[in-house]
Design a protein around this motif. Structure first.
Motif, short mmCIF file in Angstrom:
data_model
loop_
_atom_site.label_atom_id
_atom_site.label_comp_id
_atom_site.label_asym_id
_atom_site.label_seq_id
_atom_site.Cartn_x
_atom_site.Cartn_y
_atom_site.Cartn_z
N ASP A 1 -3.08 2.41 6.03
CA ASP A 1 -3.40 0.68 5.59
C ASP A 1 -2.32 -0.37 5.83
N SER B 1 0.91 -1.48 -0.75
CA SER B 1 -0.28 0.14 -0.18
C SER B 1 0.83 1.30 -0.04
N ASN B 2 0.67 2.45 -0.69
CA ASN B 2 1.08 3.45 -0.37
C ASN B 2 0.14 4.39 0.97
N HIS B 3 -0.48 3.81 1.43
CA HIS B 3 -1.07 4.63 2.78
C HIS B 3 -1.15 3.97 4.34
#
Length: 146
Positions: A56, A51-53
């Motif tokens: 998350d 994930s890039n978040h």
């Protein structure tokens, strides 16, 4: 044994992003490598997530509790900024190995700090994608010794 491999921001861009540093192999290549290497190391299951978040990634680590025996984590840029990832790893208290494709300790000064390292029993850097296989072997050995 079951392992979770957690990948942070921009790792989905492997093969495209700075190939002189990260190589030309893709994220799909990384997933295949982890599953193959994990099986060879004795894992029945290796789930690979990205994930890039930050939130998350924290959720993924928390959801590993009671489901996986250990974690391999490449927090990518969050290595140097995320106390949240450190706290999540400490909260689930699963054996964890930090991995980085590049030799982060030989790069920019800001990459010299790893927050997650405090919750990991080992760190693998500078071995390219093969570092994930190394990390999975270290994790398997730790779990087998328990």
């Amino acid at each position: 044994m079951k392992a979770l491999v957690v990948n942070g921001p921009n790792l989905n861009m492997l093969g495209i992003r700075e190939p002189d540093i990260y190589g030309r192999r893709t994220y799909d290549d990384l997933v295949s490598l982890c599953r193959d290497a994990g099986g060879q190391a004795g894992f029945d299951e290796v789930e690979v997530v990205q994930s890039n978040h930050e939130g998350d990634l924290i959720d993924m680590i928390q959801q590993a509790y009671g489901r996986y025996d250990g974690i391999v984590i490449n927090p990518a840029a969050y290595t140097h900024t995320s106390v949240g990832l450190l706290d999540a790893l400490k909260a689930v208290s699963l054996p964890a190995v930090e991995v980085h494709i590049s030799e982060v300790d030989a790069r920019e000064a800001f990459r010299q700090v790893s927050y997650v390292r405090g919750a990991c029993f080992a760190t693998v850097t500078g071995e390219g994608l093969e570092g994930y296989a190394h990390a999975l072997r270290l994790l398997a050995a730790r779990l087998s010794a328990r």
